[in-house]
Write a protein that holds these residues in place. Sequence first.
Motif, PDB file in Angstrom:
ATOM      1  N   LEU A  72       1.051  -1.132  -0.315  1.00 36.49           N
ATOM      2  CA  LEU A  72      -0.332   0.249   0.344  1.00 36.49           C
ATOM      3  C   LEU A  72       0.813   1.169   0.181  1.00 36.49           C
ATOM      4  CD1 LEU A  72      -2.512   1.107  -0.280  1.00 36.49           C
ATOM      5  CD2 LEU A  72      -2.584   1.034   2.638  1.00 36.49           C
ATOM      6  N   GLY A  73       1.507   1.319   1.172  1.00 33.59           N
ATOM      7  CA  GLY A  73       2.728   2.397   1.045  1.00 33.59           C
ATOM      8  C   GLY A  73       3.598   2.101  -1.093  1.00 33.59           C
ATOM      9  N   ILE A  92       2.186  -1.797 -10.536  1.00 34.86           N
ATOM     10  CA  ILE A  92       4.175  -1.307  -9.605  1.00 34.86           C
ATOM     11  C   ILE A  92       4.134  -2.496  -8.873  1.00 34.86           C
ATOM     12  CG2 ILE A  92       6.168   0.078  -9.392  1.00 34.86           C
ATOM     13  CD1 ILE A  92       5.240   2.294 -11.641  1.00 34.86           C
ATOM     14  N   PRO A  93       2.818  -2.086  -8.102  1.00 39.96           N
ATOM     15  CA  PRO A  93       3.354  -2.705  -6.466  1.00 39.96           C
ATOM     16  C   PRO A  93       3.191  -4.075  -6.916  1.00 39.96           C
ATOM     17  CG  PRO A  93       1.960  -0.756  -6.950  1.00 39.96           C
ATOM     18  CD  PRO A  93       2.470  -0.514  -7.349  1.00 39.96           C
ATOM     19  N   LEU A  94       2.298  -4.550  -7.381  1.00 41.74           N
ATOM     20  CA  LEU A  94       1.812  -5.592  -8.001  1.00 41.74           C
ATOM     21  C   LEU A  94       3.197  -6.768  -8.334  1.00 41.74           C
ATOM     22  CD1 LEU A  94      -2.141  -6.110  -8.628  1.00 41.74           C
ATOM     23  CD2 LEU A  94      -1.307  -6.011  -7.024  1.00 41.74           C
ATOM     24  N   VAL A  95       2.940  -6.006  -9.554  1.00 38.78           N
ATOM     25  CA  VAL A  95       4.875  -6.541 -10.219  1.00 38.78           C
ATOM     26  C   VAL A  95       5.635  -6.671  -8.902  1.00 38.78           C
ATOM     27  CG1 VAL A  95       6.186  -6.262 -11.883  1.00 38.78           C
ATOM     28  CG2 VAL A  95       4.248  -6.060 -12.882  1.00 38.78           C
ATOM     29  N   ALA A 157      -5.307 -10.903  -4.500  1.00 41.28           N
ATOM     30  CA  ALA A 157      -5.396 -11.245  -3.189  1.00 41.28           C
ATOM     31  C   ALA A 157      -5.454  -9.675  -2.367  1.00 41.28           C
ATOM     32  CB  ALA A 157      -4.888 -11.463  -2.199  1.00 41.28           C
ATOM     33  N   THR A 158      -4.178  -8.749  -3.435  1.00 43.14           N
ATOM     34  CA  THR A 158      -3.636  -7.450  -3.822  1.00 43.14           C
ATOM     35  C   THR A 158      -4.310  -6.129  -4.259  1.00 43.14           C
ATOM     36  OG1 THR A 158      -1.298  -8.926  -2.453  1.00 43.14           O
ATOM     37  CG2 THR A 158      -1.299  -6.665  -2.568  1.00 43.14           C
ATOM     38  N   ALA A 159      -4.825  -7.165  -5.534  1.00 45.02           N
ATOM     39  CA  ALA A 159      -5.461  -6.132  -6.258  1.00 45.02           C
ATOM     40  C   ALA A 159      -6.670  -5.309  -5.587  1.00 45.02           C
ATOM     41  CB  ALA A 159      -5.500  -6.457  -7.592  1.00 45.02           C
ATOM     42  N   THR A 160      -6.703  -5.612  -4.828  1.00 42.20           N
ATOM     43  CA  THR A 160      -7.885  -4.479  -3.732  1.00 42.20           C
ATOM     44  C   THR A 160      -7.382  -3.199  -3.911  1.00 42.20           C
ATOM     45  OG1 THR A 160      -6.871  -6.275  -2.051  1.00 42.20           O
ATOM     46  CG2 THR A 160      -9.243  -7.015  -3.347  1.00 42.20           C
TER      47      THR A 160
END
Length: 223
Positions: A72-73, A92-95, A157-160
């Motif tokens: 998230l940060g 970018i964070p998901l990759v 799960a994190t794409a939320t």
Amino acid sequence: MNWLVDFFGDPANWSGPDGIPVRLAEHLQFSAIALLLAMLVALPLGLWIGHTGRGALLVVLSANAARALPTLGLLVLVVLLAGLGTDLPVLIPLVALAVPPILVNTYEGVRGVDPDLRDAAYGMGLRGGQVLGRVLVPVALPLILLGLRLAAIQVVATATVAAFVGLGGLGRYVVDGFATNDYPRTLAGAVLVALLALLVQLVFVLIQRLVVSPGVRRRNAVR
């Protein structure tokens, strides 16, 4: 439970720009693009490091970075630097989250192949690339697929978090539900994400059964 029945039974939640099909498609789009980009980076790198033994430190650093990554940060930082208007802030964070499990498992899979198999392949006249493609990758495939499965589940799960910066996906139900005290919507969003993650896991289990040779499966079962 009645909350969920009411939410999923309401036709309004299955149509329009905020309907479940649209939000699911957005979530899948984020997840699929991020996983594909991570594969393009991590798979060749993991195969090369595992085959040559060079750059193993990068694998260790990648594994440690995955444990410490504040998704998230990082998302907020990318938004501040790049702004909104594209999917870049969430990709970018998901990759970054998906690369480490793919890289680590691909490396471990290739490095863990029995040295006798390598020697036999070289003894048959195969060269470096041929040994990698014909011997090492097929034997390492279960671990490679495990890395892809872990990455896919984490990404789904994190794409939320995309909803936290105004983008779409199933996370919109969670964020909007909290913002309006609409707890059935929040719970429904969480359930949808969990079901999608379970579906992704099932898909990878089926893929493994289809693409991994029976001999390799039996060898792993004996281990």
